[in-house]
Design an enzyme around this catalytic site. Structure first.
Site, PDB file in Angstrom:
ATOM      1  N   THR A  22      -0.669   7.743  -0.717  1.00  0.00           N
ATOM      2  CA  THR A  22      -2.533   7.481  -1.741  1.00  0.00           C
ATOM      3  C   THR A  22      -3.064   6.455  -0.676  1.00  0.00           C
ATOM      4  O   THR A  22      -4.315   5.957  -1.028  1.00  0.00           O
ATOM      5  CB  THR A  22      -1.970   7.028  -3.122  1.00  0.00           C
ATOM      6  OG1 THR A  22      -1.963   5.719  -3.419  1.00  0.00           O
ATOM      7  CG2 THR A  22      -1.064   7.996  -3.794  1.00  0.00           C
ATOM      8  N   ASP A  47      -0.140  -1.454  12.265  1.00  0.00           N
ATOM      9  CA  ASP A  47       1.109  -2.388  10.961  1.00  0.00           C
ATOM     10  C   ASP A  47       0.655  -3.655  11.687  1.00  0.00           C
ATOM     11  O   ASP A  47       2.174  -3.920  11.598  1.00  0.00           O
ATOM     12  CB  ASP A  47       2.144  -1.091  10.759  1.00  0.00           C
ATOM     13  CG  ASP A  47       2.647  -1.538   9.522  1.00  0.00           C
ATOM     14  OD1 ASP A  47       2.711  -3.148   9.407  1.00  0.00           O
ATOM     15  OD2 ASP A  47       2.199  -0.771   8.384  1.00  0.00           O
ATOM     16  N   ARG A  57       0.714  -1.218   0.536  1.00  0.00           N
ATOM     17  CA  ARG A  57      -0.150  -0.035  -0.060  1.00  0.00           C
ATOM     18  C   ARG A  57       0.698   1.539  -0.061  1.00  0.00           C
ATOM     19  O   ARG A  57       1.986   1.704   0.721  1.00  0.00           O
ATOM     20  CB  ARG A  57      -0.549   0.293   1.775  1.00  0.00           C
ATOM     21  CG  ARG A  57      -1.899   1.001   1.058  1.00  0.00           C
ATOM     22  CD  ARG A  57      -3.237  -0.003   2.138  1.00  0.00           C
ATOM     23  NE  ARG A  57      -2.621   0.733   3.109  1.00  0.00           N
ATOM     24  CZ  ARG A  57      -3.632   1.830   4.417  1.00  0.00           C
ATOM     25  NH1 ARG A  57      -4.657   0.957   4.446  1.00  0.00           N
ATOM     26  NH2 ARG A  57      -2.915   2.219   5.910  1.00  0.00           N
ATOM     27  N   ASP A  79       4.556  -5.438  10.397  1.00  0.00           N
ATOM     28  CA  ASP A  79       5.595  -4.629  10.957  1.00  0.00           C
ATOM     29  C   ASP A  79       5.736  -5.347  12.236  1.00  0.00           C
ATOM     30  O   ASP A  79       6.702  -5.849  12.642  1.00  0.00           O
ATOM     31  CB  ASP A  79       5.624  -2.734  11.135  1.00  0.00           C
ATOM     32  CG  ASP A  79       6.135  -2.260  10.015  1.00  0.00           C
ATOM     33  OD1 ASP A  79       7.005  -2.703   8.980  1.00  0.00           O
ATOM     34  OD2 ASP A  79       5.938  -1.026   9.850  1.00  0.00           O
TER      35      ASP A  79
HETATM   36  C1  PRP Z   1      -1.401  -3.457   4.945  1.00  0.00           C
HETATM   37  C2  PRP Z   1      -2.114  -4.810   5.411  1.00  0.00           C
HETATM   38  C3  PRP Z   1      -2.857  -5.564   4.139  1.00  0.00           C
HETATM   39  C4  PRP Z   1      -3.232  -3.715   3.436  1.00  0.00           C
HETATM   40  C5  PRP Z   1      -4.746  -3.753   3.771  1.00  0.00           C
HETATM   41  O1  PRP Z   1      -0.201  -4.423   4.326  1.00  0.00           O
HETATM   42  O2  PRP Z   1      -1.713  -6.249   5.620  1.00  0.00           O
HETATM   43  O3  PRP Z   1      -2.866  -6.021   2.876  1.00  0.00           O
HETATM   44  O4  PRP Z   1      -2.333  -2.897   4.294  1.00  0.00           O
HETATM   45  O5  PRP Z   1      -4.897  -1.919   3.503  1.00  0.00           O
HETATM   46  P1  PRP Z   1      -6.137  -1.387   2.041  1.00  0.00           P
HETATM   47  O6  PRP Z   1      -7.629  -2.639   3.133  1.00  0.00           O
HETATM   48  O7  PRP Z   1      -6.431  -0.268   2.546  1.00  0.00           O
HETATM   49  O8  PRP Z   1      -5.370  -2.191   1.083  1.00  0.00           O
HETATM   50  P2  PRP Z   1       0.686  -2.870   3.593  1.00  0.00           P
HETATM   51  O9  PRP Z   1       0.401  -2.646   1.822  1.00  0.00           O
HETATM   52  O10 PRP Z   1       0.603  -2.486   4.413  1.00  0.00           O
HETATM   53  O11 PRP Z   1       2.230  -4.457   3.251  1.00  0.00           O
HETATM   54  P3  PRP Z   1       2.821  -5.542   3.701  1.00  0.00           P
HETATM   55  O12 PRP Z   1       2.267  -6.317   4.415  1.00  0.00           O
HETATM   56  O13 PRP Z   1       4.423  -5.497   3.238  1.00  0.00           O
HETATM   57  O14 PRP Z   1       3.152  -4.731   5.494  1.00  0.00           O
HETATM   58  N1  URA Z   2      -2.776  -2.343   7.242  1.00  0.00           N
HETATM   59  C1  URA Z   2      -2.176  -2.330   8.713  1.00  0.00           C
HETATM   60  O1  URA Z   2      -1.578  -3.150   8.781  1.00  0.00           O
HETATM   61  N2  URA Z   2      -2.865  -2.167   9.447  1.00  0.00           N
HETATM   62  C2  URA Z   2      -3.610  -1.333   9.316  1.00  0.00           C
HETATM   63  O2  URA Z   2      -4.597  -0.494  10.541  1.00  0.00           O
HETATM   64  C3  URA Z   2      -4.753  -1.028   8.537  1.00  0.00           C
HETATM   65  C4  URA Z   2      -3.511  -1.144   7.150  1.00  0.00           C
END
Ligand code: PRP
Ligand code: URA
Length: 209
Positions: A108, A200, A104, A203
């Site tokens: 944006t 997150d 993400r 993380d």
């Molecule tokens: C997070 C989460 C989802 C996404 C959700 O991943 O694990 O995939 O955000 O957000 P959305 O519903 O607004 O699309 P992120 O993109 O932060 O990547 P990561 O899993 O590598 O931390």
């Molecule tokens: N991705 C995350 O990991 N946490 C949130 O709350 C939203 C998006």
């Protein structure tokens, strides 16, 4: 219309409370995310293609239903979806695993695809997407789009925490899929994080940041 399942179970609620707690460290977070995924997966796999087979027990002959057709495929959305994968595989160890990498954008909040590796015959498998967080819904919608483009017809999405905004977006974009949620939270904040959420997920699972 696909089903929307929101868990109502003391064990899931207790474990989500531990995940939410900012004092929970990486080791416990990872362990408990896997346990919640396993409990949710019990519901996700309630209905599956089955066939009747004859079995001889030490006492008598009987008929029983067993899973049939191609093996299902678990599709974690990288990274955080990986934190649910082992829990699901605990109860369905013969499943295939495919990966979709989506990140993400921090400004944006739109997902960007950086990886995709899925098994053959996706159109003949039950596909179960795992991602702990359904926030704006952008990542989930994109992952389902991708699977539908490969011909998948039975798609199930499972997450630990969902925001109402994300659930609505996913439901509107894909009315036919089944959605399984551990907790439906209140809202998104201005950074598109789920409130109260758990922060997150990636993380916290991988110990980054
Ligand atoms: C997070 C989460 C989802 C996404 C959700 O991943 O694990 O995939 O955000 O957000 P959305 O519903 O607004 O699309 P992120 O993109 O932060 O990547 P990561 O899993 O590598 O931390
Ligand atoms: N991705 C995350 O990991 N946490 C949130 O709350 C939203 C998006």
């Amino acid at each position: 219309m696909g089903k929307t399942f929101i868990a109502d179970h003391a064990l899931i609620s207790h474990k989500i409370a531990v995940l939410r707690d900012e004092r929970t460290g990486t080791r416990d977070f990872r362990l408990i995310a896997g346990e919640i995924a396993m409990l949710l997966a019990y519901e996700v796999f309630r209905e599956m293609p089955t066939v009747s087979v004859k079995i001889k027990t030490p006492v008598a002959e009987t008929e029983e239903r067993v899973l049939s057709g191609r093996k299902p495929v678990i599709v974690p959305i990288l990274r955080a979806g990986l934190g649910m994968m082992n829990g699901v595989l605990e109860i369905i160890p013969s499943a295939k695993v495919g990966h979709i990498g989506l990140k993400r954008d921090e400004v944006t909040h739109e997902p960007c695809e950086y990886y995709c590796n899925l098994p053959e015959h996706m159109d003949e498998r039950v596909a179960v997407i795992t991602d702990p967080m359904l926030a704006t819904g952008g990542s989930a919608v994109q992952a389902v789009d991708l699977l539908k483009n490969l011909g998948c017809r039975d798609i199930r999405f499972m997450c630990i925490i969902a925001a109402p905004e994300g659930l609505e977006k996913l439901r509107n974009a894909h009315p036919d899929i089944d959605i399984y949620i551990g907790s439906l939270d209140k809202r998104l904040n201005e950074d598109a994080y789920i409130v109260p959420g758990l922060g997150d997920a990636g993380d916290r699972i991988f110990g980054t940041k």
